[in-house]
Write an enzyme that holds these catalytic residues in place. Sequence first.
Site, short mmCIF file in Angstrom:
data_model
loop_
_atom_site.label_atom_id
_atom_site.label_comp_id
_atom_site.label_asym_id
_atom_site.label_seq_id
_atom_site.Cartn_x
_atom_site.Cartn_y
_atom_site.Cartn_z
CE LYS A 1 15.06 1.79 -11.24
NZ LYS A 1 15.72 2.17 -9.86
CB SER B 1 15.14 9.44 13.48
OG SER B 1 15.18 8.32 13.12
CB SER B 2 13.76 10.39 8.45
OG SER B 2 12.96 9.73 8.50
CG HIS C 1 -2.45 0.06 9.71
ND1 HIS C 1 -1.26 -1.31 9.51
CD2 HIS C 1 -2.47 0.11 7.91
CE1 HIS C 1 -1.28 -1.97 8.40
NE2 HIS C 1 -1.90 -0.99 7.71
CB THR D 1 8.07 4.17 -12.82
OG1 THR D 1 7.95 5.40 -12.42
CG2 THR D 1 8.63 3.09 -11.66
CD1 TRP E 1 -2.19 7.37 6.31
CD2 TRP E 1 0.05 8.18 6.33
NE1 TRP E 1 -1.50 7.68 4.51
CE2 TRP E 1 -0.44 8.32 4.37
CE3 TRP E 1 1.08 8.68 6.39
CZ2 TRP E 1 0.79 8.15 3.33
CZ3 TRP E 1 2.66 8.95 5.71
CH2 TRP E 1 1.59 8.43 4.32
CE1 TYR F 1 7.12 7.14 -7.00
CE2 TYR F 1 6.03 9.23 -6.21
CZ TYR F 1 6.77 8.37 -7.18
OH TYR F 1 5.80 8.10 -8.08
CG HIS G 1 -0.89 12.62 -7.55
ND1 HIS G 1 0.06 12.08 -7.70
CD2 HIS G 1 -1.12 12.00 -6.33
CE1 HIS G 1 0.85 11.51 -7.63
NE2 HIS G 1 0.32 11.04 -5.82
CG HIS G 2 -2.09 12.00 -2.11
ND1 HIS G 2 -2.21 10.73 -2.06
CD2 HIS G 2 -0.61 12.31 -2.90
CE1 HIS G 2 -0.88 10.09 -2.06
NE2 HIS G 2 -0.27 11.00 -3.22
CB SER H 1 19.14 -1.98 -8.70
OG SER H 1 17.79 -1.33 -9.08
CG ASP I 1 30.85 3.12 11.24
OD1 ASP I 1 29.28 3.76 11.08
OD2 ASP I 1 31.10 2.63 12.23
CD GLU J 1 7.14 8.90 4.03
OE1 GLU J 1 7.76 9.65 4.10
OE2 GLU J 1 7.44 8.32 4.45
NE ARG K 1 -7.64 5.48 2.86
CZ ARG K 1 -6.84 6.07 2.62
NH1 ARG K 1 -6.45 7.33 1.22
NH2 ARG K 1 -5.50 6.39 3.51
CG HIS L 1 3.73 12.54 -4.41
ND1 HIS L 1 2.98 10.67 -5.59
CD2 HIS L 1 4.90 12.18 -5.70
CE1 HIS L 1 3.44 10.90 -6.12
NE2 HIS L 1 3.94 10.94 -6.27
C1 HEA Z 1 4.16 -0.03 4.25
C2 HEA Z 1 3.10 -0.09 4.75
C3 HEA Z 1 2.22 -0.68 4.76
C4 HEA Z 1 1.98 -2.33 5.41
C5 HEA Z 1 3.01 -3.29 5.27
C6 HEA Z 1 0.51 -2.81 5.44
C7 HEA Z 1 0.31 -3.65 5.89
C8 HEA Z 1 -1.35 -4.04 5.55
N1 HEA Z 1 -2.00 -3.44 6.07
FE1 HEA Z 1 -2.25 -1.12 5.58
N2 HEA Z 1 -2.26 0.71 5.01
C9 HEA Z 1 -0.87 1.44 4.84
C10 HEA Z 1 -0.18 1.17 4.93
C11 HEA Z 1 0.57 -0.48 5.51
N3 HEA Z 1 -0.42 -0.86 5.23
C12 HEA Z 1 -1.52 2.62 5.28
C13 HEA Z 1 -0.77 3.70 5.01
C14 HEA Z 1 -3.05 2.56 5.68
C15 HEA Z 1 -3.53 3.92 5.15
C16 HEA Z 1 -4.09 4.42 6.42
C17 HEA Z 1 -5.07 5.38 6.79
O1 HEA Z 1 -5.87 5.61 5.63
O2 HEA Z 1 -5.23 6.57 7.33
C18 HEA Z 1 -3.15 1.84 4.98
C19 HEA Z 1 -5.06 1.42 5.34
C20 HEA Z 1 -5.42 -0.72 5.54
C21 HEA Z 1 -6.36 -0.51 4.76
C22 HEA Z 1 -7.27 0.29 5.05
C23 HEA Z 1 -8.04 0.61 6.25
C24 HEA Z 1 -8.90 2.07 6.70
O3 HEA Z 1 -9.85 2.32 5.32
O4 HEA Z 1 -9.80 1.89 7.13
C25 HEA Z 1 -6.94 -1.91 5.09
C26 HEA Z 1 -7.84 -2.43 5.70
O5 HEA Z 1 -7.93 -3.95 4.90
C27 HEA Z 1 -5.26 -2.32 5.30
C28 HEA Z 1 -4.48 -3.99 5.63
C29 HEA Z 1 -2.89 -3.72 5.68
C30 HEA Z 1 -3.29 -5.47 5.84
C31 HEA Z 1 -3.69 -7.02 6.30
C32 HEA Z 1 -1.17 -5.54 6.57
C33 HEA Z 1 -0.59 -6.93 6.00
O6 HEA Z 1 0.57 -6.28 5.34
C34 HEA Z 1 0.32 -6.63 7.28
C35 HEA Z 1 0.85 -8.44 7.89
C36 HEA Z 1 1.69 -8.49 9.09
C37 HEA Z 1 1.16 -9.02 10.12
C38 HEA Z 1 -0.40 -9.89 10.13
C39 HEA Z 1 1.84 -8.88 11.73
C40 HEA Z 1 2.81 -9.50 11.47
C41 HEA Z 1 2.22 -11.46 11.81
C42 HEA Z 1 2.42 -11.60 12.57
C43 HEA Z 1 2.26 -10.76 14.49
C44 HEA Z 1 1.98 -13.22 13.35
C45 HEA Z 1 0.49 -13.09 13.99
C46 HEA Z 1 -0.38 -12.57 12.92
C47 HEA Z 1 -1.84 -13.78 12.91
C48 HEA Z 1 -2.04 -14.29 14.52
C49 HEA Z 1 -2.76 -13.86 12.43
N4 HEA Z 1 -4.12 -1.85 5.43
C1 HEA Z 2 5.81 3.05 -2.39
C2 HEA Z 2 4.37 4.13 -2.36
C3 HEA Z 2 3.91 4.19 -4.00
C4 HEA Z 2 4.64 3.78 -5.50
C5 HEA Z 2 5.73 3.77 -5.71
C6 HEA Z 2 3.46 5.58 -6.03
C7 HEA Z 2 3.59 5.40 -7.26
C8 HEA Z 2 2.17 6.27 -7.97
N1 HEA Z 2 1.33 6.56 -7.15
FE1 HEA Z 2 0.13 6.43 -5.47
N2 HEA Z 2 -0.08 5.90 -3.40
C9 HEA Z 2 0.69 5.75 -2.85
C10 HEA Z 2 2.24 5.14 -2.55
C11 HEA Z 2 2.66 5.23 -3.91
N3 HEA Z 2 1.98 5.86 -5.04
C12 HEA Z 2 -0.07 6.27 -1.13
C13 HEA Z 2 0.44 5.32 -0.01
C14 HEA Z 2 -1.30 6.53 -1.63
C15 HEA Z 2 -2.40 7.40 -0.71
C16 HEA Z 2 -2.17 7.17 0.60
C17 HEA Z 2 -3.45 7.82 1.49
O1 HEA Z 2 -3.98 8.81 0.62
O2 HEA Z 2 -2.96 7.62 2.18
C18 HEA Z 2 -1.10 6.65 -3.35
C19 HEA Z 2 -1.94 7.31 -3.70
C20 HEA Z 2 -1.77 7.81 -4.97
C21 HEA Z 2 -2.95 8.95 -5.78
C22 HEA Z 2 -4.08 9.25 -4.91
C23 HEA Z 2 -5.45 8.55 -5.25
C24 HEA Z 2 -6.38 8.99 -4.39
O3 HEA Z 2 -6.52 9.14 -3.26
O4 HEA Z 2 -7.49 9.46 -5.05
C25 HEA Z 2 -2.60 9.09 -6.94
C26 HEA Z 2 -3.22 9.61 -8.31
O5 HEA Z 2 -2.72 9.75 -8.74
C27 HEA Z 2 -1.58 8.11 -7.18
C28 HEA Z 2 -0.44 7.79 -8.11
C29 HEA Z 2 0.35 7.24 -7.64
C30 HEA Z 2 0.81 7.24 -9.41
C31 HEA Z 2 0.51 7.49 -11.08
C32 HEA Z 2 2.32 6.30 -9.20
C33 HEA Z 2 3.67 6.24 -10.27
O6 HEA Z 2 4.95 6.04 -9.50
C34 HEA Z 2 3.49 4.57 -10.88
C35 HEA Z 2 4.51 4.22 -12.18
C36 HEA Z 2 4.76 3.12 -12.62
C37 HEA Z 2 4.14 2.61 -13.13
C38 HEA Z 2 3.01 2.99 -14.38
C39 HEA Z 2 4.67 0.99 -14.08
C40 HEA Z 2 5.05 0.28 -14.28
C41 HEA Z 2 5.76 1.64 -15.93
C42 HEA Z 2 5.92 0.85 -17.15
C43 HEA Z 2 6.15 -0.87 -17.45
C44 HEA Z 2 5.91 1.80 -17.87
C45 HEA Z 2 5.37 1.76 -18.82
C46 HEA Z 2 3.99 1.92 -18.87
C47 HEA Z 2 3.05 3.07 -19.70
C48 HEA Z 2 3.59 4.14 -20.36
C49 HEA Z 2 1.36 3.05 -18.39
N4 HEA Z 2 -1.24 7.45 -6.25
CU LIG Z 3 1.37 10.54 -4.78
#
Ligand code: HEA
Ligand code: HEA
Ligand SMILES: [Cu+2]
Lengths: 525, 282, 378
Positions: free
Chosen positions: A330, A168-169, A76, A327, A141, A256, A301-302, A267, A105, A254, A449, A252
């Site tokens: 923005k 690809s990327s 997933h 951020t 993942w 962004y 921080h992870h 935007s 293009d 990634e 989790r 990390h």
């Molecule tokens: C951008 C990325 C993305 C997106 C879009 C989603 C979307 C969703 N995620 Fe995901 N998720 C991740 C990225 C994402 N996730 C990542 C990176 C992890 C961490 C994995 C890890 O721990 O290694 C994670 C882990 C994660 C967990 C934790 C699992 C665990 O720790 O064991 C859960 C649990 O609730 C969850 C739930 C969902 C749900 C309910 C959606 C929903 O938004 C999905 C909705 C979409 C559909 C359902 C499909 C489209 C619709 C149909 C096919 C129609 C048919 C539908 C029906 C019959 C009901 N996700």
């Molecule tokens: C689109 C993807 C995305 C984005 C944009 C971010 C944005 C941020 N993330 Fe997140 N993060 C993930 C995707 C993302 N993260 C994923 C996938 C994981 C888990 C991966 C895994 O373990 O599987 C994760 C996990 C993760 C962790 C680790 C947690 C853990 O495993 O214990 C941390 C810890 O620092 C963190 C921090 C942040 C911070 C500080 C930002 C900042 O960029 C956010 C900044 C934005 C704001 C703060 C809001 C707007 C700001 C204002 C309105 C200004 C005024 C605000 C103040 C002065 C407070 N993220």
């Molecule tokens: Cu991070």
Amino acid sequence: MTSVQTHHGDHAHHPAGVMRWVTTTNHKDIGTLYLWFSFAMFIVGGIMALVIRAELFQPGMQIVQPEFFNQMTTLHGLIMVFGAIMPAFVGFANWQIPMMIGAADMAFPRMNNWSFWLLPAAAVLLVSSMFVPGGAAGTGWTLYAPLTVQMGPGMDLTIFAVHILGMSSILGSINIITTVLNLRAPGMSLMRMPMFCWTWLITAYLLIAVMPVLAGAVTMTLTDRHFGTSFFSAAGGGDPVLYQHIFWFFGHPEVYIIAIPAFGVISQVIPAFARKPLFGYGSMVYATASIAILSFIVWAHHMYTVGMPITGQLYFMYATMLIAVPTGVKVFNWVATMWRGSLSFETPMLFALGFLFLFTLGGFSGLILSLTAVDVQVHDTYYVVAHFHYVMVAGALFAAFAGVYFWLPKWTGRMYDERLGKAHFWLTLVFFNMTFFVQHFLGLAGMPRRIPDYALQFTEFNQISSIGAFGFGLSQLLFLYVVLKTIRSGDRAAQRPWEGADSLEWTHLPTPAPYHSFETPPLVK
Amino acid sequence: MNQSAPNYYLPQPTRWPVVGSVALLLMAAGAVMWMNGAAAGPWVVAIGAIALATMIFRWFGQVAGESEAGRFNRQVDASFRWGMSWFIFSEVMFFAAFFGALFYVRVLSVPDLGSIESRLLWPEFNSAWPSAGPSFTGRFTPMAAWGIPAINTLLLLSSGATVTVAHWRLKENRRGPLSLWLLLTIVLGATFLALQAWEYGHAYSELNLKLSTGVYGATFFMLTGFHGFHVTIGVIMLTVILFRCLAGHFRPDHHFAFEAVSWYWHFVDVVWLLLFIFVYWI
Amino acid sequence: MTRRVASRTIGIGIGAALAAFAGAAAAAYQWNLAPGVTRSSQGVYDLHNIMMGIILVIFLAVFGVLSYAIYAHRKSRGHQAAQFHENTTVEMIWTVIPFFILITMAWPATKTLLAMRDSSNPDLTVKVTGYQWKWGYDYLKGEGEGISFMSVLATTPDQIYGNAPKSEHYLLEVDNRLVVPVGKKVRLLTTANDVIHSWFVPELGVKQDANPGFVRDTFFRAEREGIYRGQCAELCGKDHGFMPVVVEVVSAEKYAAWVAAQRARMAAAADDPNKKWELAELKARGEKVYGQNCVACHQANGQGVKGAFPALDGSKIVNGPAQGQIALVLAGKPGTAMASFKQLSDTEIAAVITYTRNSWGNKAGDAVQPADVKAQRK
Ligand code: HEA
Ligand code: HEA
Ligand SMILES: [Cu+2]
Ligand code: CUA
């Protein structure tokens, strides 16, 4: 379109049918392929999420075995990130960048085709890993060593899939960088490009900087598995935590890579529906670049709980917190764009507003996570799951929806059904929050989790979340219906259906956009 | 041949990319089979590799043909330059991952394994670099810097110079010397590879230094191995360029492919310098 | 879809969501971090609350402005768009102010963290080892030195698979708890035997990864007696969800009594390594050892899990010469989930091997003696 057209002239060679899509070198065709591929993967990854949520509906093991649950979680995550979200935005890039900068293009059309057609190969490897002995990788993942070393052949398939996704990327990014830097129409200076082009330029740099690093990490995993190296094994002088450092140096940036193109779409959308130019264009560019640069120096921080020295924890905490500043810039700029505009709320704008609210919420929970002391309590709990679904689903995915509704008229020449679009938005919004808001509470209360079964006190919130997930998934069927209906029978769209939209694809190109965008570059004043 | 084709060249639809994807799919699937003991593995890899080689050959051949036919204007040329530069940058980052691993184990993990707390687990470990880790029981000899590696450094550095001289000759349109200097570069590169191969044999048979010799062996062979692989690719590309020169391709003001390969060669060169310093020397 | 259908669908969605939230709110669930019973956990609890306060204020400010714009500057109210698009002063302000807010946040965050990391001068040092999928505890220093035991999930498979009612502490109960005295500083040295695990107890404010081959440390000083429960917090394979941590904090007197009891138990359990065992006796003992150490992978019926864990029933190694299996169990098989079990005593290994060689379809008929195992230890 009457200019001397020498080189792609002889249209006789264009294959039809399936071969058109297999061999195409046209940025719009390739963009379309990317977008449909992404949607297919979204469904595959989404169904896996539903398996997860179904098993978690109540305590006890009901539907799947624990090892299969882990495989679902892993696939997933991988499929959503690499299969759904990233390709969706590359699809937007392909469609939009040439039109927005006034090019015919992409810079390397053949390579562009390859960037896309590598994805199905990777998807085949990834999905087939479920069917080999031992099943898919059940490591999450993040593919942490040394659990990866214990996995079966499914792990090797995953590793090669990651290699191919990386290729690809990288190829796609080289194409985007070159297109943006070299193919702009006369007069289109960098600081006049639409914001979307800027965000992709920056994202492409992130990609070519970190995808090779990920490739290195999984290569080391492969040799540790099969060729006796000890990168991640203490017995040979290596360290499992080394894997984490390399992975997060990729991981990390990634996140962004996922977020920044979404910022780009937002935007474009907000000014169009505020009928007012984007506020603070220059500071938007600098803020995006700062986010990208900072993203290279915050990765650990992870890993606050791996046992690093306290100086390391403090450094990574401060650096991570800093990202809130750009951020924030923005977010404030978007709000200022809307301030004293003339706002209307068609579906793209609704999704953009949904993005704005919920992404900011996700950013705030990120900030909470960045505080090392708090993270020690909530790391690897559902709080983190809630955080990243706020930024990735309500962030990136909402932005992708906004973009589709926004550009669908330009792409297909037809208008989507506004009422259904709005219904899709509200359903998505409600069910999204139902699924993921409660996960904050689960995390705070200590639910880890990646577990297939949980203690009794977590039951109710999990049930809410599971119901929300199914509702969310079903709502996406509505999206599919809206898109198909638009393509089949939508009303004809005007050249510029959105009053406030002012980039070249709206002002200079007819609707639907012609097969070759700008055969002669427009002059941009 | 005109340098200013009126438009940016847009190629026809092509089937090579999808051939490349299928080739990679076969190679990956075959490699997985191979590594997990399925007999068909090597054959599947071989089929994939042949398909990939064909695809590269035909695809690049087509581009070379278009280039010689004068289809590419200056803007296309600039695109190629951007493309190649950023491709090389991505390669740099790939090596960075392995260098990162090397620095990490040297500075952090190996010393940590010898710390007071680690006595609990590895009471006898003496954490001095080069190290193959606490459970490595045999003995091995690390690779010395001032034998073959030093010679190899000289070889690669001079090959960087010779390819530059070849470039000058090309710009002066002196085709004979051009080919000779290019040939010399190839010979230097091939000699490097031969010595490297010999050195590996020496390591395996006499120094007990193997890929499985703990983290020293792992970092040593992976870094030098990937570098050697890149040198091999470089030599192949240089050979292709040599044949193209002999076939009369390139002009003093139009020879992007030549330059791309020489950039690549310099990149391989710089990586070697870093290897020499951090892997062999200190 | 018509408008009516669309709006009805929305209505149902919102209704369902609200009903669900209301249901949850009615019962008393934990919405926030647990304040816990250590300085660390309380520090984190307070820190988190302060941060939520700050964030709430920012959120209300930003979205107050946005909401006003949405309300007042909409086209449907006839609002005309202004055309301004930059203002350096404003942009400077909203770059600098968040920066200062962050500094304000970093200050308490740093203080809390510093307090959490000071593990010096412990009263008691315990080594915590993560295994797939159980915890091992060795009391290294302080009162109770020398005590050593494994701590395994006590919830039965029947409860997990729905064949029996779930107990109160479903999944959060173990056979042997980590027992520590109240008010004493306990330093934990974490490590692991196979893959990474993470020792996590929310109410103690501790989460520390256990990395194989490395030793990491953390500490806690529980201020109240009680039983505190947590779980492994790093994905460690199939039964990651089934390796809880349970800590029992007791008074000094109770702790002393517990230590004495443990000592007695260990003395009684210590086997005479030179004893000659009967086959039946060994098999019975081996079944217990198997149940605690091997069953998670190779399963009670010896069939393993297809594709992941080989069957021992009918296995060549098990039915071959005993030396082969002794060597395998002592050394494990590097690179697979089959870890080394050298931490078991000679008697336990002899017993479990005898058991596997004489159970299910395996009929070796001989007993492996502890002395055989001892001979093969290096
Ligand atoms: C951008 C990325 C993305 C997106 C879009 C989603 C979307 C969703 N995620 Fe995901 N998720 C991740 C990225 C994402 N996730 C990542 C990176 C992890 C961490 C994995 C890890 O721990 O290694 C994670 C882990 C994660 C967990 C934790 C699992 C665990 O720790 O064991 C859960 C649990 O609730 C969850 C739930 C969902 C749900 C309910 C959606 C929903 O938004 C999905 C909705 C979409 C559909 C359902 C499909 C489209 C619709 C149909 C096919 C129609 C048919 C539908 C029906 C019959 C009901 N996700
Ligand atoms: C689109 C993807 C995305 C984005 C944009 C971010 C944005 C941020 N993330 Fe997140 N993060 C993930 C995707 C993302 N993260 C994923 C996938 C994981 C888990 C991966 C895994 O373990 O599987 C994760 C996990 C993760 C962790 C680790 C947690 C853990 O495993 O214990 C941390 C810890 O620092 C963190 C921090 C942040 C911070 C500080 C930002 C900042 O960029 C956010 C900044 C934005 C704001 C703060 C809001 C707007 C700001 C204002 C309105 C200004 C005024 C605000 C103040 C002065 C407070 N993220
Ligand atoms: Cu991070
Ligand atoms: Cu042990 Cu998770």
